[in-house]
Design an enzyme around this catalytic site. Structure first.
Site, PDB file in Angstrom:
ATOM      1  N   LYS A  22       0.815  -1.339  -0.083  1.00 17.44           N
ATOM      2  CA  LYS A  22       0.093  -0.043  -0.116  1.00 17.44           C
ATOM      3  C   LYS A  22       0.892   1.287   0.166  1.00 17.44           C
ATOM      4  O   LYS A  22       0.358   2.287  -0.802  1.00 17.44           O
ATOM      5  CB  LYS A  22      -0.855   0.189   1.200  1.00 17.44           C
ATOM      6  CG  LYS A  22      -1.487   1.332   1.552  1.00 17.44           C
ATOM      7  CD  LYS A  22      -2.582   1.269   2.725  1.00 17.44           C
ATOM      8  CE  LYS A  22      -1.877   1.706   3.994  1.00 17.44           C
ATOM      9  NZ  LYS A  22      -1.726   3.194   4.171  1.00 17.44           N
ATOM     10  N   ASN A  23       1.697   1.324   0.904  1.00 14.63           N
ATOM     11  CA  ASN A  23       2.535   2.432   1.155  1.00 14.63           C
ATOM     12  C   ASN A  23       3.622   2.845  -0.050  1.00 14.63           C
ATOM     13  O   ASN A  23       3.867   4.007  -0.174  1.00 14.63           O
ATOM     14  CB  ASN A  23       3.259   2.811   2.412  1.00 14.63           C
ATOM     15  CG  ASN A  23       2.157   2.865   3.456  1.00 14.63           C
ATOM     16  OD1 ASN A  23       0.940   3.245   3.208  1.00 14.63           O
ATOM     17  ND2 ASN A  23       2.516   2.504   4.730  1.00 14.63           N
ATOM     18  N   CYS A 117      -5.863   8.008   8.520  1.00 15.76           N
ATOM     19  CA  CYS A 117      -6.102   7.594   9.989  1.00 15.76           C
ATOM     20  C   CYS A 117      -5.341   8.736  10.773  1.00 15.76           C
ATOM     21  O   CYS A 117      -4.262   9.005  10.701  1.00 15.76           O
ATOM     22  CB  CYS A 117      -5.123   6.447   9.789  1.00 15.76           C
ATOM     23  SG  CYS A 117      -6.082   4.885   9.060  1.00 15.76           S
ATOM     24  N   ARG A 122      -0.276  14.730  13.308  1.00 17.93           N
ATOM     25  CA  ARG A 122       0.556  14.195  12.103  1.00 17.93           C
ATOM     26  C   ARG A 122       1.109  15.357  11.298  1.00 17.93           C
ATOM     27  O   ARG A 122       0.574  15.653  10.193  1.00 17.93           O
ATOM     28  CB  ARG A 122      -0.324  12.936  11.252  1.00 17.93           C
ATOM     29  CG  ARG A 122      -0.483  11.829  11.988  1.00 17.93           C
ATOM     30  CD  ARG A 122      -1.078  10.795  11.183  1.00 17.93           C
ATOM     31  NE  ARG A 122      -0.190  10.041  10.530  1.00 17.93           N
ATOM     32  CZ  ARG A 122      -0.574   9.098   9.274  1.00 17.93           C
ATOM     33  NH1 ARG A 122      -1.901   8.627   9.300  1.00 17.93           N
ATOM     34  NH2 ARG A 122       0.382   8.384   8.386  1.00 17.93           N
ATOM     35  N   ASP A 307       3.338   0.079  12.514  1.00 17.25           N
ATOM     36  CA  ASP A 307       2.367  -0.206  11.743  1.00 17.25           C
ATOM     37  C   ASP A 307       1.956  -1.575  12.165  1.00 17.25           C
ATOM     38  O   ASP A 307       0.996  -2.043  11.722  1.00 17.25           O
ATOM     39  CB  ASP A 307       2.403  -0.010  10.150  1.00 17.25           C
ATOM     40  CG  ASP A 307       2.296   1.394  10.132  1.00 17.25           C
ATOM     41  OD1 ASP A 307       1.700   2.039  10.408  1.00 17.25           O
ATOM     42  OD2 ASP A 307       2.659   1.616   8.684  1.00 17.25           O
ATOM     43  N   ARG A 400      -9.290   0.240   3.545  1.00 16.80           N
ATOM     44  CA  ARG A 400      -8.084   1.080   3.171  1.00 16.80           C
ATOM     45  C   ARG A 400      -6.785   0.429   2.550  1.00 16.80           C
ATOM     46  O   ARG A 400      -6.053   0.947   1.718  1.00 16.80           O
ATOM     47  CB  ARG A 400      -7.699   2.255   4.010  1.00 16.80           C
ATOM     48  CG  ARG A 400      -8.570   3.133   4.902  1.00 16.80           C
ATOM     49  CD  ARG A 400      -7.925   3.717   5.939  1.00 16.80           C
ATOM     50  NE  ARG A 400      -7.657   5.138   5.326  1.00 16.80           N
ATOM     51  CZ  ARG A 400      -8.260   6.374   5.080  1.00 16.80           C
ATOM     52  NH1 ARG A 400      -9.351   6.390   6.032  1.00 16.80           N
ATOM     53  NH2 ARG A 400      -7.933   7.185   4.431  1.00 16.80           N
TER      54      ARG A 400
END
Ligand code: EPU
Length: 421
Positions: A22-23, A117, A122, A307, A400
Site C-alpha cells: 500500500k505505502n 487515519c 501528524r 504499523d 483502506r
C-alpha cells in the site's frame, strides 16, 4: 454500514498470497505524474486508498486503465496543471504526495490538507521544510498548502530532516527528481517503500542514489520516460498474517514476500514462540504451544514497525507472562484499539509511551470498533483468536489497506463474514 462477523478459535492453515505494498503504491501512482510516457505498474493492490488516489489522478486528466491481474497502465504525459479535487484529497493521508509531484512536474501546487487515519497528530512541517529547501515559496493555511517557485526558482540543495519522516522523504524525492541540480536528503527514511519509489523513478530515468540509507542523492533530470515496474509485496500485510497465525495458532505459508523486509517482525514472533522458516519469496509459520511474553519497541525501519504495534499487542495479550510494548513513532497510537481489546478480556495498562500487557488464557468475542487501519487489523486478529463471536465495526478503515481480507482469511479456514446492515 458494513462490519465483520467473526466466529473465533479456528486454527489457520494453508497458503496466503501477499498483495503489493500500500505505502509504495500510494507514492508510486502520484510519481507517474512526473513521467512523460506510459507507466505499466504491476502488483497494484486493490484497496480503497489506491482507488481514491487513482480517482484523484483521473480527475487531473491522467489516463488510467486496469489491465489483467493487478496491473495498471497510467499515462500522465498529456495532462495540464489542475488542482486535485479537495474532497478526494481529504479522504486519504498520502494525497499529500501530490504536493511534491505537482511541484516537480509543474513548478506549483495547490493541495488541500489530507485526511486519513488520525491516530496521532501528524504534522507536515518536514515536508514544508523540504519544499522551502528546494526553493519553493509556501503558503500554508488550515485548509491547504500552495507551492510556487521562490525568487531564485527551484533548484536542488542539501536538506537535513529533523526526523526520518517517510512522507517528507517521499515528497522531497518527488519534487527533486525533475528540478535542476543535486538534492541531498540527510536523515532520509529507509523504509522498503522508499527504496521501491526510488527504484520506480530510476527505472523511468531518474538519478537517485542511496535510497535505503540515511543519505539520498537526487540529481535532477530533464524528463522521465515510460516503462514497466512491479511494486514490492506489502511488509505490513505479510506481518499481519504472521501475527494472526502467532495469535490464533496453525500452519501457514505466506507467499510473495521479501523475507529480509520481514526480519524485524519475524525475530519478535520467533521470540514469542512461533516457528518460522524463510524461503526465497515466502515464509512458513507454525504455532502450536502457548506464547511467551516479549519486549518490543517500535522504531523506523529496520526497527519493529509502528504499523505492526497493534497486531503484536494481540499476541502479547495471549502470551504467558507480562510483555512491554513501547511506541516511539506515534505516542497516541495505543488509544485506537487498547480499550477495544480490554473489552474482549485483554489486560493492558498504558503508561505514556509504554503498554504493559499481562497475558490472559483467552479473549472473548464482543462488538468492537476499528478506529484506524492497523487497529482494525488487530481487532480482526483478536476476533479470530477469541472464544465466541466478534463484530468489528467501522471496517472502512481496514479496507483502506488490506486487499480481499475476508477471502484470504476464509481460505485459511477462518470463519469471518462481511455483513451489510
Ligand atoms: N513528523 C513530523 N513532521 C513531519 C512529518 C512527520 O513531526 O513533517 C513525525 C510524525 O508525527 C511521526 C514521525 O515523524 O511522529 C514519523 O512520521 P512519518 O512522516 O514517517 O509518517 P507518515 O509518512 O505520515 C508513513 C506511513 C504510515 C506509517 C508511518 C511510519 C504512508 C502513506 N504512511 O506515514 O503508515 O505509520 O510512515 O512508518 O506511507 C499505515 O500504513 O497504517 C500507516 C499509518
Amino acid at each position: 454500514m458494513a462490519r465483520y462477523e467473526i466466529h473465533g478459535s479456528n486454527l489457520l492453515s494453508g497458503t496466503v498470497t501477499i498483495s503489493g505494498a500500500k505505502n509504495a503504491a500510494v507514492a508510486i501512482l502520484p510519481a507517474a505524474l512526473l513521467v512523460s510516457g506510459k507507466c505499466r505498474i504491476e502488483n497494484v493492490p486493490d484497496i480503497s486508498d489506491v482507488r481514491i488516489m487513482m480517482d484523484i489522478l483521473r480527475g487531473m486528466g491522467a489516463k488510467i486503465e486496469s489491465l489483467e491481474g493487478s496491473t495498471v497502465e497510467i499515462d500522465c504525459s498529456q495532462i495540464q496543471y489542475t488542482k486535485p479535487d479537495d474532497d478526494l484529497v481529504r479522504k486519504m493521508r498520502a494525497s499529500y504526495y501530490l504536493m511534491g509531484a505537482l511541484l516537480g512536474r509543474f513548478g506549483k501546487a495547490h493541495v488541500a490538507l489530507p485526511g486519513g487515519c488520525n491516530f496521532a497528530s501528524r504534522p507536515i512541517d518536514q515536508h514544508i521544510k523540504g519544499f522551502c529547501g528546494l526553493g519553493a515559496e509556501v503558503d500554508e493555511t488550515e485548509d491547504y498548502v500552495a507551492l510556487s517557485p521562490g525568487p531564485e526558482g527551484l533548484r536542488g540543495d542539501r536538506i537535513c530532516l529533523d526526523m526520518a519522516s517517510v512522507g517528507a522523504t517521499v515528497n522531497i524525492m518527488l519534487a527533486a527528481t525533475l528540478i535542476p541540480g543535486q538534492t541531498i536528503i540527510e536523515n532520509a527514511a529507509k523504509e522498503p517503500h522508499i527504496v521501491d519509489l526510488a527504484n520506480f523513478l530510476n527505472t523511468m530515468g531518474a538519478r537517485i542514489n542511496g535510497a535505503g540509507t540515511d543519505t539520498m542523492k537526487i540529481r535532477g533530470v530533464n524528463s522521465l520516460r515510460g516503462g514497466t515496474y512491479a511494486i514490492i509485496p506489502d511488509q505490513i500485510e505479510a506481518g499481519t498474517y504472521l501475527a494472526a497465525v502467532t495469535a490464533v495458532g496453525g500452519n501457514v505459508l505466506v507467499q510473495n514476500v521479501i523475507p529480509k523486509h520481514m526480519d524485524c517482525i519475524t525475530s519478535k514472533l520467533r521470540e514469542m514462540g512461533a516457528n518460522i522458516t524463510n524461503y526465497d519469496d515466502s515464509i512458513r509459520i507454525m504455532r502450536t504451544g502457548r506464547l511467551r511474553q516479549s519486549t518490543v519497541k517500535t522504531r523506523p525501519y529496520p526497527g519493529f514497525p509502528t504499523d505492526m504495534q497493534a497486531q503484536i499487542c494481540v499476541c502479547m495479550a495471549l502470551a504467558n507472562g507480562v510483555s512491554r510494548l513501547t511506541e516511539s513513532v506515534y505516542e497516541t497510537r495505543f488509544f485506537g484499539y487498547c480499550t477495544e481489546l480490554q473489552s474482549m478480556g485483554a489486560n493492558i495498562r498504558i503508561n505514556g509511551k509504554t503498554a504493559t500487557v499481562t497475558g490472559v488464557e483467552r479473549l472473548y468475542g464482543t462488538s468492537v470498533s476499528a478506529h484506524d487501519l492497523r487497529a482494525g487489523a488487530a481487532l480482526v486478529i483478536a476476533g479470530l483468536a477469541a472464544e465466541g463471536t466478534t463484530y468489528v465495526e467501522n471496517i472502512h478503515f481496514i479496507e483502506r489497506g488490506y486487499e480481499n481480507l475476508v477471502e484470504k482469511l476464509t481460505a485459511l479456514g477462518a470463519d469471518i463474514r462481511r455483513v451489510e446492515d
